[in-house]
Design an enzyme around this catalytic site. Structure first.
Site, PDB file in Angstrom:
ATOM      1  N   HIS A   1       6.199   3.447  31.697  1.00  0.00           N
ATOM      2  CA  HIS A   1       5.305   4.463  32.279  1.00  0.00           C
ATOM      3  C   HIS A   1       4.043   4.640  31.439  1.00  0.00           C
ATOM      4  CE1 HIS A   1       8.374   5.805  35.248  1.00  0.00           C
ATOM      5  NE2 HIS A   1       9.134   5.161  34.374  1.00  0.00           N
TER       6      HIS A   1
ATOM      7  N   GLU B   1       4.045  -9.398   8.570  1.00  0.00           N
ATOM      8  CA  GLU B   1       3.689  -9.683   7.185  1.00  0.00           C
ATOM      9  C   GLU B   1       3.939 -11.158   6.851  1.00  0.00           C
ATOM     10  OE1 GLU B   1       3.999  -6.034   4.322  1.00  0.00           O
ATOM     11  OE2 GLU B   1       5.533  -7.455   3.710  1.00  0.00           O
TER      12      GLU B   1
ATOM     13  N   LYS C   1      -4.993  -1.333  -1.431  1.00  0.00           N
ATOM     14  CA  LYS C   1      -4.533  -0.698  -2.680  1.00  0.00           C
ATOM     15  C   LYS C   1      -5.663  -0.699  -3.706  1.00  0.00           C
ATOM     16  CE  LYS C   1       0.244  -2.230  -2.240  1.00  0.00           C
ATOM     17  NZ  LYS C   1       1.262  -3.135  -2.769  1.00  0.00           N
TER      18      LYS C   1
HETATM   19  O1  PA5 Z   1       7.887  -6.842   2.267  1.00  0.00           O
HETATM   20  C1  PA5 Z   1       7.294  -6.505   1.255  1.00  0.00           C
HETATM   21  O2  PA5 Z   1       7.244  -7.221   0.241  1.00  0.00           O
HETATM   22  C2  PA5 Z   1       6.610  -5.161   1.182  1.00  0.00           C
HETATM   23  O3  PA5 Z   1       6.644  -4.498   2.388  1.00  0.00           O
HETATM   24  C3  PA5 Z   1       7.282  -4.293   0.122  1.00  0.00           C
HETATM   25  O4  PA5 Z   1       8.635  -4.142   0.453  1.00  0.00           O
HETATM   26  C4  PA5 Z   1       6.615  -2.928   0.032  1.00  0.00           C
HETATM   27  O5  PA5 Z   1       5.258  -3.079  -0.271  1.00  0.00           O
HETATM   28  C5  PA5 Z   1       7.277  -2.086  -1.034  1.00  0.00           C
HETATM   29  O6  PA5 Z   1       7.225  -2.706  -2.279  1.00  0.00           O
HETATM   30  P1  PA5 Z   1       8.113  -2.242  -3.471  1.00  0.00           P
HETATM   31  O7  PA5 Z   1       9.532  -2.432  -3.100  1.00  0.00           O
HETATM   32  O8  PA5 Z   1       7.705  -3.099  -4.623  1.00  0.00           O
HETATM   33  O9  PA5 Z   1       7.806  -0.784  -3.714  1.00  0.00           O
END
Ligand code: PA5
Length: 446
Positions: A307, A286, A421
């Site tokens: 394996h 990310e 989303k």
């Molecule tokens: O690293 C990030 O920002 C995302 O993976 C969020 O943690 C994830 O989308 C969850 O978001 P939230 O904590 O607002 O529910």
């Protein structure tokens, strides 16, 4: 020695002139990070977290963890992405992948709200039948769909089972200090809340209440975890690749990337590290995968995956390198027995500990893969424990920031995760003119 980077298997692919060539970029990344002048600098709270955290809230987490352990058999942790992976990684790293099935005086811990699987949810509800349950819902934004659905289901379950007041005592919320639906609901219902700091993004949040409450409920010493992170913070403060293994890791990744290596495998030889690999994949994926750039983070668990994926890593497209965790010491030992008949021909291993055999497999594999032109970065890890987890977290978070800036991207945003989303809300008929227009466009493509 908690963690040591070994470049033994890199000499054929990285020379001292490669390190020299990248030094300037690493220095620039370091300066941007500490001057807070780079992109995403509003999200650098994690850099000081190990020494600068809310001590009152930390004590409240420890107190809540004791209360939870006394109240329930099952602790349900609701969250996704950065609001899930760190806690699960820490629990499995410290307590083992079989935590729920081992003898212990802490509750079983189940993670939900990290998918939309009806099967998983229904199975968890069945597991909870007849057992006492507490819930920790974790969402920084307080609006994420997956945890919101799971929380709606568990709130209803708890209210039916314990009444509204009883449920209130068993629900713990980790969210923004003043914004979001979850915060509003918590204030209205009187749930105990913990704060996700504004300046810490989800994937950098394991050492905030996001990770710390579930980790403490598992009986893990969170103070030791913070101490480990604090020691890593001072160990990796100097901008010198020669002395700073974390910066060296960032440098090696970028050197290999520039040589055309676009996939990095996180390799471990212990199931207890599989979730650490998942946490690491989110952190690096990310953070770096944007603007058409980035090393694809992947993971394998050896010797199991030798394996399966082993064939590709040895002989497939030469696009990858491996970052291998070499765990030196383990707490449990199992000796391979002697067999008089030796019908399986294994007596050459009799009397050896399984962990020693495992480390030999690691050495043999590192040489084989390096010979097959898959470079190996070795991270020698002293042992598993709360302190070591904190140390490792800081190593990878700082390494990610330096590596991301060296790559030329903002390691602290995640604009790409919004696309699915928007489509999902449109297709589900969420009210709103934008959703409606998008729904019509999407339906033409279905
Ligand atoms: O690293 C990030 O920002 C995302 O993976 C969020 O943690 C994830 O989308 C969850 O978001 P939230 O904590 O607002 O529910």
């Amino acid at each position: 020695m908690v963690l040591k980077l070994k470049d033994t298997y890199l000499s054929d692919v990285i020379s001292s002139s490669d390190y020299k060539a990248i030094e300037g970029d690493i220095k620039k990344a370091h300066d941007m990070l500490y001057a807070k002048s780079g992109p995403g600098s509003d999200f650098l709270g994690w850099t000081d977290l190990p020494v600068n955290y809310d001590k009152e809230e930390f004590a409240r987490i420890q107190k809540a963890a004791k209360k939870i352990a006394g109240l329930c058999d099952i602790f349900v942790v609701i969250g996704i992405g950065g609001s899930y992976l760190g806690a699960r990684a820490a629990i499995e790293f410290c307590k083992g992948a079989n935590y729920n099935n081992l003898k212990k005086d802490t509750p079983d811990i189940y993670f939900t709200g990290n998918d939309i699987s009806a099967t998983n949810m229904s199975e968890l509800l069945e597991i909870c039948e007849g057992r006492d349950v507490c819930v920790n819902v974790i969402s920084k934004s307080g609006t994420t769909t997956e945890p919101a659905i799971a929380f709606r289901i568990f709130r209803e379950l708890l209210e039916k089972k314990y009444g509204k007041d009883g449920a209130k005592d068993r629900i713990f919320v980790t969210t923004d200090k003043c914004r979001g639906k979850l915060k509003e609901l918590s204030d209205a219902e009187g749930y105990e809340t913990f704060v996700v700091p504004d300046d810490v993004g989800g994937r950098y949040s394991v050492l905030t209440p996001v990770g710390l409450l579930p980790i403490a409920v598992a009986g893990i010493d969170i103070q030791e975890m913070m101490n480990g992170a604090a020691d890593a913070r001072s160990a990796y403060s100097e901008c010198d690749i020669e002395k700073n293994d974390c910066y060296k890791y960032a440098a090696i990744r970028n050197i290999l990337y520039r040589q055309g290596k676009s996939v990095e495998f996180f390799v471990s030889y212990e199931s207890s590290l599989i979730m650490t690999a998942e946490w690491w994949k989110q952190l690096y994926g990310e953070s770096e995968g944007k603007e058409g750039k980035g090393i694809l983070p992947a993971s394998v668990s050896f010797t199991t995956d030798l394996h399966s994926m082993g064939q590709f890593i040895q002989e497939g497209s030469r696009i990858m390198f491996e970052t291998v965790i070499d765990l030196v010491n383990v707490e449990r030992s199992v000796e391979i027995p002697y067999d008089e008949a030796n019908s399986d021909g294994l007596n050459f291993l009799a009397g050896k500990d399984m962990h020693d055999v495992c480390r030999t497999a690691f050495k043999a594999t590192a040489i084989a893969h390096t010979d097959g032109k898959t470079p190996n970065i070795i991270l020698e890890l002293e042992r598993r424990g709360a302190y070591q987890f904190g140390y490792l977290v800081y190593f990878f978070e700082l390494g990610c920031a330096i590596s991301g800036y060296t790559l030329g991207i903002n390691p602290f945003d995640q604009p790409g995760v919004e696309e699915y989303k928007k489509n999902m809300f449109a297709l589900l008929g969420k009210p709103g003119a934008d959703n409606e227009a998008r729904r019509r466009e999407l339906e033409a493509k279905l």
